[in-house]
Design a protein around this motif. Structure first.
Motif, PDB file in Angstrom:
ATOM      1  N   UNK A  81      40.536  44.437  28.627  1.00 59.62           N
ATOM      2  CA  UNK A  81      41.913  43.925  28.564  1.00 59.62           C
ATOM      3  C   UNK A  81      42.657  44.202  29.865  1.00 59.62           C
ATOM      4  N   UNK A  82      42.484  45.422  30.415  1.00 62.68           N
ATOM      5  CA  UNK A  82      43.147  45.766  31.674  1.00 62.68           C
ATOM      6  C   UNK A  82      42.634  44.874  32.809  1.00 62.68           C
ATOM      7  N   UNK A  87      31.707  50.961  33.660  1.00 59.56           N
ATOM      8  CA  UNK A  87      31.780  49.500  33.775  1.00 59.56           C
ATOM      9  C   UNK A  87      31.386  49.103  35.188  1.00 59.56           C
ATOM     10  N   UNK A  88      30.585  48.026  35.305  1.00 58.16           N
ATOM     11  CA  UNK A  88      30.234  47.473  36.610  1.00 58.16           C
ATOM     12  C   UNK A  88      30.940  46.133  36.764  1.00 58.16           C
ATOM     13  N   UNK A  89      31.538  45.925  37.943  1.00 55.38           N
ATOM     14  CA  UNK A  89      32.274  44.697  38.223  1.00 55.38           C
ATOM     15  C   UNK A  89      31.811  44.162  39.572  1.00 55.38           C
ATOM     16  N   UNK A  90      31.723  42.839  39.692  1.00 51.22           N
ATOM     17  CA  UNK A  90      31.236  42.208  40.914  1.00 51.22           C
ATOM     18  C   UNK A  90      32.348  41.373  41.555  1.00 51.22           C
ATOM     19  N   UNK A  91      32.333  41.334  42.881  1.00 53.35           N
ATOM     20  CA  UNK A  91      33.267  40.516  43.656  1.00 53.35           C
ATOM     21  C   UNK A  91      34.724  40.775  43.259  1.00 53.35           C
ATOM     22  N   UNK A  92      35.127  42.014  43.388  1.00 54.86           N
ATOM     23  CA  UNK A  92      36.468  42.433  42.995  1.00 54.86           C
ATOM     24  C   UNK A  92      37.312  42.656  44.248  1.00 54.86           C
ATOM     25  N   UNK A  93      38.551  42.142  44.243  1.00 57.95           N
ATOM     26  CA  UNK A  93      39.497  42.374  45.332  1.00 57.95           C
ATOM     27  C   UNK A  93      40.199  43.715  45.147  1.00 57.95           C
ATOM     28  N   UNK A  94      40.606  44.316  46.263  1.00 58.16           N
ATOM     29  CA  UNK A  94      41.194  45.654  46.217  1.00 58.16           C
ATOM     30  C   UNK A  94      42.537  45.672  45.478  1.00 58.16           C
ATOM     31  N   UNK A  95      43.376  44.655  45.675  1.00 59.85           N
ATOM     32  CA  UNK A  95      44.684  44.637  45.020  1.00 59.85           C
ATOM     33  C   UNK A  95      44.538  44.554  43.502  1.00 59.85           C
ATOM     34  N   UNK A 114      41.977  45.462  41.718  1.00 60.38           N
ATOM     35  CA  UNK A 114      41.405  46.732  41.248  1.00 60.38           C
ATOM     36  C   UNK A 114      42.477  47.814  41.172  1.00 60.38           C
ATOM     37  N   UNK A 115      43.303  47.912  42.219  1.00 56.90           N
ATOM     38  CA  UNK A 115      44.353  48.936  42.236  1.00 56.90           C
ATOM     39  C   UNK A 115      45.327  48.736  41.076  1.00 56.90           C
ATOM     40  N   UNK A 162      45.995  51.263  37.962  1.00 51.77           N
ATOM     41  CA  UNK A 162      47.357  51.722  37.668  1.00 51.77           C
ATOM     42  C   UNK A 162      47.707  51.446  36.206  1.00 51.77           C
ATOM     43  N   UNK A 163      47.307  50.283  35.701  1.00 51.72           N
ATOM     44  CA  UNK A 163      47.562  49.945  34.299  1.00 51.72           C
ATOM     45  C   UNK A 163      46.843  50.919  33.359  1.00 51.72           C
TER      46      UNK A 163
END
Length: 199
Positions: free
Chosen positions: A92-93, A123-131, A133-134, A138-139
């Motif tokens: 959800x986040x 959790x593994x995530x692919x092709x993630x932007x830094x903003x 992710x941040x 934070x959420x």
């Protein structure tokens, strides 16, 4: 016969001895009585100071007790609402930031003392932007649930700016005796310590 008549009948030598005796008694009254009163006053002052010190220590201790009670209440309030199942919570986040989690894996529960259990999901995530992710992190941290980011591995993707492979570990801390989400298995090992501390 009055006292004056008796004194008149005394011989001069007896009068002199009586005068010396009266002078000695006067010196005793004038010197010893103030010294005794000063000694009594000094002991009373010492007792009063001890009472003041005792009252001060009681006031300080009551402040510390109130502070500890407030900390304990805040700790119990933090754990009064257990975190939901972590895989769905992380998903959800991520969706709120238009991110997707490729795969998630629940790890075995870890006991913390006799009162707390840690649930871990990686959790593994692919092709993630830094903003994104941040903002997602934070959420998660500001959700109000007793959760924490306990693992974060970032690997930049070659040739793609602001694109990362992310491995994210999220831990939820549950107080035993509180209702837990249905998807979470019960802890398998008994707790090791007695302290009621926040993990």
């Amino acid at each position: 016969m009055t006292l004056r008549e008796r004194l008149d009948k005394l011989e001069p030598r007896e009068r002199r001895l009586l005068t010396i005796l009266l002078g000695f008694l006067a010196v005793i009254v004038l010197l010893l009585v103030p010294i005794g009163l000063a000694s009594v006053a000094s002991s009373k002052r010492a007792e009063n100071q001890e009472i003041r010190d005792l009252l001060q220590s009681i006031y300080e201790a009551s402040g510390k007790v109130s502070e500890r009670k407030a900390l304990k209440d805040a700790l119990l309030a933090r754990y009064s609402r257990p975190a939901p199942a972590l895989a769905g919570f992380i998903e959800d986040a991520a969706k709120q930031q238009q991110l997707t989690a490729a795969e998630s894996q629940d790890r075995p529960d870890v006991p913390h003392g006799k009162k707390y259990t840690e649930r871990i999901t990686v959790v593994k995530m692919h092709r993630i932007g830094m903003l994104g992710l941040a903002k997602m992190l934070e959420h998660i941290e500001s959700s109000g649930h007793p959760v924490a980011v306990t693992k974060l591995n970032l690997k930049p993707r070659a040739g793609e700016p602001d694109s990362y492979e992310v491995e994210l570990g999220i831990s939820a801390f549950d107080r035993k005796g509180e209702p837990q989400p249905a998807a979470t298995p019960a802890p398998s090992a008994p707790p090791a310590a007695e302290e009621e501390q926040e993990p």
